[in-house]
Design a protein around this motif. Structure first.
Motif, PDB file in Angstrom:
ATOM      1  N   ALA A 171       0.830  -1.207   0.000  1.00 43.21           N
ATOM      2  CA  ALA A 171       0.000   0.000   0.000  1.00 43.21           C
ATOM      3  C   ALA A 171       0.867   1.261   0.000  1.00 43.21           C
ATOM      4  O   ALA A 171       0.600   2.214  -0.759  1.00 43.21           O
ATOM      5  N   ILE A 172       1.915   1.275   0.830  1.00 44.53           N
ATOM      6  CA  ILE A 172       2.805   2.446   0.912  1.00 44.53           C
ATOM      7  C   ILE A 172       3.506   2.684  -0.426  1.00 44.53           C
ATOM      8  O   ILE A 172       3.595   3.822  -0.912  1.00 44.53           O
ATOM      9  N   THR A 173       4.013   1.610  -1.024  1.00 48.59           N
ATOM     10  CA  THR A 173       4.747   1.725  -2.291  1.00 48.59           C
ATOM     11  C   THR A 173       3.840   2.215  -3.416  1.00 48.59           C
ATOM     12  O   THR A 173       4.236   3.075  -4.221  1.00 48.59           O
ATOM     13  N   THR A 174       2.632   1.687  -3.485  1.00 53.91           N
ATOM     14  CA  THR A 174       1.681   2.120  -4.511  1.00 53.91           C
ATOM     15  C   THR A 174       1.345   3.599  -4.343  1.00 53.91           C
ATOM     16  O   THR A 174       1.294   4.358  -5.319  1.00 53.91           O
ATOM     17  N   LEU A 175       1.111   4.009  -3.090  1.00 52.74           N
ATOM     18  CA  LEU A 175       0.805   5.417  -2.811  1.00 52.74           C
ATOM     19  C   LEU A 175       1.985   6.306  -3.189  1.00 52.74           C
ATOM     20  O   LEU A 175       1.798   7.376  -3.792  1.00 52.74           O
ATOM     21  N   LEU A 176       3.193   5.873  -2.852  1.00 48.99           N
ATOM     22  CA  LEU A 176       4.393   6.638  -3.187  1.00 48.99           C
ATOM     23  C   LEU A 176       4.523   6.814  -4.695  1.00 48.99           C
ATOM     24  O   LEU A 176       4.822   7.921  -5.179  1.00 48.99           O
ATOM     25  N   PHE A 177       4.295   5.740  -5.447  1.00 45.48           N
ATOM     26  CA  PHE A 177       4.358   5.824  -6.904  1.00 45.48           C
ATOM     27  C   PHE A 177       3.326   6.819  -7.428  1.00 45.48           C
ATOM     28  O   PHE A 177       3.624   7.639  -8.312  1.00 45.48           O
ATOM     29  N   GLY A 178       2.124   6.772  -6.872  1.00 48.00           N
ATOM     30  CA  GLY A 178       1.067   7.690  -7.305  1.00 48.00           C
ATOM     31  C   GLY A 178       1.410   9.137  -7.014  1.00 48.00           C
ATOM     32  O   GLY A 178       1.247  10.009  -7.878  1.00 48.00           O
ATOM     33  N   VAL A 179       1.908   9.416  -5.811  1.00 48.40           N
ATOM     34  CA  VAL A 179       2.237  10.786  -5.420  1.00 48.40           C
ATOM     35  C   VAL A 179       3.359  11.351  -6.286  1.00 48.40           C
ATOM     36  O   VAL A 179       3.260  12.473  -6.804  1.00 48.40           O
TER      37      VAL A 179
END
Length: 322
Positions: free
Chosen positions: A52-60
Motif C-alpha cells: 500500500a505504501i509503495t503504490t501510494l508513493l508511486f502515485g504521489v
C-alpha cells in the motif's frame, strides 16, 4: 506569502526524475518481505502494508512529476536530454514493472495494468537511450552504474511477465538485458580503473552492480523453472558483487546525502530475494543464513535512507537547482 509560493514553484521545477528511485527501493523492500512470508514464514501483513505504501508513493511522485511536466516542460526536456539523468527515466517503467511483481501473486489483473504499459515504456526508453548514446558523443566521466537502469532493466520484464507474454517475448527482453550488462560492465570497469573516480553523489550507484546478475537469476528461474549451470553463474556473480561492495564499505559510510542514496536499496533487496529463491530451490543451509542477513541489511539500509531523506526534505536540500 509570495516568496513562499515562488520557493514551492522552484521546488517543483527542480523535482528530479531520480525520485522514482525511491519507488524502486520501496518496491524491492516490499517484494523481499512478500517472498520472506512465502518462503521463510514471515508475517504476510508486512508485505501488505508495504504494498500500500509503495503504490501510494508511486502515485504521489507521478502526480508531482506530471504537474512539473505540464508547468515546466522545458525543464523536463532538459532532464530527458541530460547525459546522466536520461538513465533515470527508466526508473519510471521499472517502478511499474516492480509494482506488477508486487501484485502478481494475489491481484493479477492489477499486475497486468502495470506490466503491459511498463514493458512498452521500457522498450521505448531502451531504444531511445541507445539512440541517444549513438547520436551524441558521450563523455567517459558521465558513465556510472546508473547506465544499467534503462538497458539492463530489460531483465526485470520476464520476472512478472510469465503469463502475460509468450516465452519468446520474455526471452527477447532477457537476452537484451544480459547482453548489454556485459557490454556496459566492461565500459564501466574501464572507467573506474583507468580514469577519474566517480563524483561522490554517484558512489551509491556502485550498488547497482549487484542488480543485473541478481535480477537475471530470478528472471531465468521464472522462465525455465530450473536452477542449472547458467542460473548458478548468475547467482554467484551477484554474490561476488555483494561481497565486493561489502569489502569496500569504507567508500560509502562518509558520503554526503544525495537522493542517489536510494540506489543502495533496490540491489540489496534484489540480492535478498535471489538468495531466498536459491535457498527455496536447493535447501542449502548457508543460503538460509545469508537470506536472513540480507533481509536484515536491507531493512537497516532503507531505515537509514528514509530517515536521511526526511531530514533533508525538512532542511529544503532536495528539489533544488544543482
Amino acid at each position: 506569502m509570495e516568496v513562499m509560493q515562488e520557493v514551492e514553484q522552484n521546488r517543483l521545477k527542480f523535482f528530479p526524475i531520480m525520485m522514482y528511485a525511491t519507488v524502486m527501493g520501496m518496491s524491492g523492500l516490499t517484494i523481499m518481505y512478500q517472498k520472506a512470508a512465502l518462503w521463510l514464514g514471515f508475517s504476510a501483513l508486512i508485505g501488505e502494508v508495504l504494498m500500500a505504501i509503495t503504490t501510494l508513493l508511486f502515485g504521489v511522485i507521478s502526480v508531482i512529476y506530471i504537474t512539473k511536466f505540464l508547468k515546466y516542460r522545458a525543464a523536463v526536456k532538459k532532464e530527458f536530454s541530460h547525459p546522466v539523468r536520461i538513465n533515470f527515466f527508466a526508473a519510471v517503467s521499472i517502478s511499474m514493472l516492480m509494482l506488477a511483481i508486487i501484485y502478481k501473486e494475489h491481484y493479477p489483473f492489477v499486475a497486468a495494468l502495470f506490466w503491459y504499459p511498463g514493458a512498452a515504456l521500457h522498450f521505448y526508453l531502451t531504444m531511445h537511450t541507445i539512440s541517444f548514446w549513438i547520436n551524441n558523443n558521450q563523455e567517459l566521466d558521465h558513465s556510472n552504474p546508473a547506465w544499467f537502469i534503462p538497458i539492463v532493466g530489460n531483465v526485470l520484464i520476464p520476472v512478472a511477465g510469465v503469463g502475460f507474454a509468450s516465452q519468446g517475448v520474455l526471452l527477447y527482453f532477457f537476452s537484451t538485458g544480459i547482453f548489454f550488462w556485459v557490454i556496459l560492465f566492461a565500459i564501466l570497469l574501464n572507467r573506474i580503473i583507468f580514469h577519474h573516480q566517480m563524483a561522490n553523489k554517484f558512489m551509491p550507484t556502485m550498488f547497482i552492480l549487484i542488480a543485473p546478475p541478481a535480477v537475471g537469476f530470478i528472471a531465468y528461474v521464472k522462465i525455465y523453472e530450473v536452477v542449472d549451470t547458467f542460473a548458478m553463474i548468475l547467482f554467484n556473480l551477484a554474490l561476488f558483487f555483494t561481497f565486493l561492495i561489502a569489502f569496500m564499505y569504507k567508500n560509502f559510510i562518509k558520503i554526503k546525502f544525495f537522493i542517489s542514496w536510494w540506489a543502495f536499496v533496490f540491489p540489496v533487496a534484489a540480492m535478498a530475494i535471489s538468495t531466498m529463491l536459491m535457498y527455496q530451490q536447493t535447501q542449502d543451509l548457508p543460503l538460509l543464513v545469508l537470506a536472513y542477513t540480507m533481509i536484515a541489511l536491507t531493512s537497516v539500509i532503507i531505515t537509514i535512507v528514509i530517515y536521511q531523506t526526511l531530514i533533508h526534505m525538512q532542511k529544503g536540500d532536495i528539489c533544488v537547482q544543482e
